[in-house]
Design an enzyme around this catalytic site. Structure first.
Site, mmCIF file in Angstrom:
data_model
loop_
_atom_site.group_PDB
_atom_site.id
_atom_site.type_symbol
_atom_site.label_atom_id
_atom_site.label_comp_id
_atom_site.label_asym_id
_atom_site.label_seq_id
_atom_site.Cartn_x
_atom_site.Cartn_y
_atom_site.Cartn_z
ATOM 1 N N TRP A 1 -1.480 -3.293 8.183
ATOM 2 C CA TRP A 1 -2.236 -4.158 9.088
ATOM 3 C C TRP A 1 -1.639 -5.565 9.146
ATOM 4 O O TRP A 1 -1.656 -6.211 10.194
ATOM 5 C CB TRP A 1 -3.693 -4.218 8.613
ATOM 6 C CG TRP A 1 -4.612 -4.914 9.544
ATOM 7 C CD1 TRP A 1 -5.052 -6.205 9.449
ATOM 8 C CD2 TRP A 1 -5.224 -4.379 10.723
ATOM 9 N NE1 TRP A 1 -5.893 -6.496 10.488
ATOM 10 C CE2 TRP A 1 -6.017 -5.382 11.285
ATOM 11 C CE3 TRP A 1 -5.159 -3.130 11.349
ATOM 12 C CZ2 TRP A 1 -6.757 -5.195 12.445
ATOM 13 C CZ3 TRP A 1 -5.902 -2.947 12.499
ATOM 14 C CH2 TRP A 1 -6.682 -3.960 13.036
ATOM 15 N N GLU A 2 -1.088 -6.039 8.052
ATOM 16 C CA GLU A 2 -0.567 -7.404 7.964
ATOM 17 C C GLU A 2 0.865 -7.545 8.474
ATOM 18 O O GLU A 2 1.359 -8.663 8.643
ATOM 19 C CB GLU A 2 -0.646 -7.902 6.515
ATOM 20 C CG GLU A 2 -2.057 -8.114 6.006
ATOM 21 C CD GLU A 2 -2.783 -6.825 5.622
ATOM 22 O OE1 GLU A 2 -4.026 -6.839 5.649
ATOM 23 O OE2 GLU A 2 -2.122 -5.810 5.299
ATOM 24 N N THR B 1 -11.769 9.080 7.463
ATOM 25 C CA THR B 1 -12.390 8.200 8.458
ATOM 26 C C THR B 1 -11.395 7.878 9.568
ATOM 27 O O THR B 1 -10.224 8.251 9.506
ATOM 28 C CB THR B 1 -12.848 6.878 7.808
ATOM 29 O OG1 THR B 1 -11.684 6.144 7.395
ATOM 30 C CG2 THR B 1 -13.749 7.142 6.607
ATOM 31 N N HIS C 1 -10.197 5.028 10.141
ATOM 32 C CA HIS C 1 -9.419 3.859 9.733
ATOM 33 C C HIS C 1 -7.926 4.066 9.983
ATOM 34 O O HIS C 1 -7.220 3.157 10.404
ATOM 35 C CB HIS C 1 -9.694 3.572 8.253
ATOM 36 C CG HIS C 1 -9.017 2.354 7.731
ATOM 37 N ND1 HIS C 1 -9.400 1.080 8.090
ATOM 38 C CD2 HIS C 1 -7.986 2.205 6.876
ATOM 39 C CE1 HIS C 1 -8.627 0.209 7.477
ATOM 40 N NE2 HIS C 1 -7.761 0.864 6.730
ATOM 41 N N CYS D 1 3.358 2.807 5.019
ATOM 42 C CA CYS D 1 2.919 4.200 5.000
ATOM 43 C C CYS D 1 1.406 4.243 5.154
ATOM 44 O O CYS D 1 0.677 3.700 4.320
ATOM 45 C CB CYS D 1 3.347 4.858 3.691
ATOM 46 S SG CYS D 1 2.831 6.580 3.571
ATOM 47 N N VAL D 2 0.962 4.866 6.236
ATOM 48 C CA VAL D 2 -0.461 5.051 6.501
ATOM 49 C C VAL D 2 -0.722 6.555 6.474
ATOM 50 O O VAL D 2 -0.103 7.302 7.234
ATOM 51 C CB VAL D 2 -0.856 4.453 7.867
ATOM 52 C CG1 VAL D 2 -2.346 4.599 8.102
ATOM 53 C CG2 VAL D 2 -0.425 2.995 7.970
ATOM 54 N N ASN E 1 10.132 -0.373 13.801
ATOM 55 C CA ASN E 1 8.913 0.184 13.234
ATOM 56 C C ASN E 1 9.243 1.356 12.313
ATOM 57 O O ASN E 1 9.500 2.463 12.772
ATOM 58 C CB ASN E 1 7.969 0.627 14.352
ATOM 59 C CG ASN E 1 6.637 1.115 13.831
ATOM 60 O OD1 ASN E 1 6.446 1.280 12.637
ATOM 61 N ND2 ASN E 1 5.713 1.349 14.737
ATOM 62 N N TRP F 1 0.853 -1.190 0.000
ATOM 63 C CA TRP F 1 0.000 0.000 0.000
ATOM 64 C C TRP F 1 0.888 1.239 0.000
ATOM 65 O O TRP F 1 1.880 1.275 0.723
ATOM 66 C CB TRP F 1 -0.893 -0.027 1.241
ATOM 67 C CG TRP F 1 -2.066 0.893 1.144
ATOM 68 C CD1 TRP F 1 -2.170 2.116 1.729
ATOM 69 C CD2 TRP F 1 -3.277 0.679 0.430
ATOM 70 N NE1 TRP F 1 -3.376 2.682 1.431
ATOM 71 C CE2 TRP F 1 -4.088 1.806 0.619
ATOM 72 C CE3 TRP F 1 -3.754 -0.359 -0.375
ATOM 73 C CZ2 TRP F 1 -5.346 1.938 0.062
ATOM 74 C CZ3 TRP F 1 -5.006 -0.236 -0.928
ATOM 75 C CH2 TRP F 1 -5.788 0.893 -0.709
#
Length: 155
Positions: free
Chosen positions: A58-59, A87, A89, A81-82, A114, A23
């Site tokens: 998430w994984e 929302t 999420h 990268c988030v 991390n 992602w």
């Protein structure tokens, strides 16, 4: 009084895993390249670096746990990268990923670094993936080398 501090000297035989989410690949690919370059620049052979791709942040904890349980890697570097959206999420993914990675590190005694960027905007991620704030992939790799060295020194 004893004093312990890690440095970048790591046994040539040490293996490292780089887990990276697909992602936001434009960002994570740059982080992976930085981590690989940093490890190689400090004497880690390409053959001792495993790159594993997962769908998203998430994984990462699940795959990190599987690798840590196998005890084949001196350290596990996680990169992703988030980016905040409209929302909640973002909070769920970023927070649970960080908690999961910490749990893996503590449960298995293997450094799990991390390198998941949790940012407000894509520009913030770009700044941390080779932009004005450096490359966090490189920084995570250096921290991994130092932690491996430090853990070898500790009683």
């Amino acid at each position: 009084m004893s004093h312990y501090e890690g440095d970048l000297r790591t046994p040539e035989s040490a293996r490292f895993a780089i887990l990276a989410s697909r992602w936001n690949a434009r960002i994570t690919d740059t982080l992976v390249a930085g981590a690989r370059q940093s490890l190689a620049g400090n004497g880690i052979a390409e053959a001792n670096i495993d790159v594993i791709r997962v769908p998203g942040a998430w994984e990462l904890p699940l795959v990190a746990a599987r690798l840590a349980a196998a005890h084949e890697h001196a350290a596990i570097l996680t990169l992703g990268c988030v980016i905040r959206g409209d929302t909640r999420h973002y909070e769920h993914v970023a927070d649970r990923c960080a908690e999961g990675l910490m749990r893996v590190q503590l449960d298995f005694g293997v450094p799990v670094l991390n390198g998941v960027l949790a940012v407000e905007r894509v520009e913030d991620a770009e700044a941390r993936a080779g932009g004005s704030h450096g490359n966090k992939g490189e920084e995570v790799a250096l921290a991994a080398l130092e932690m491996v060295n430090l853990l070898e020194q500790l009683p």
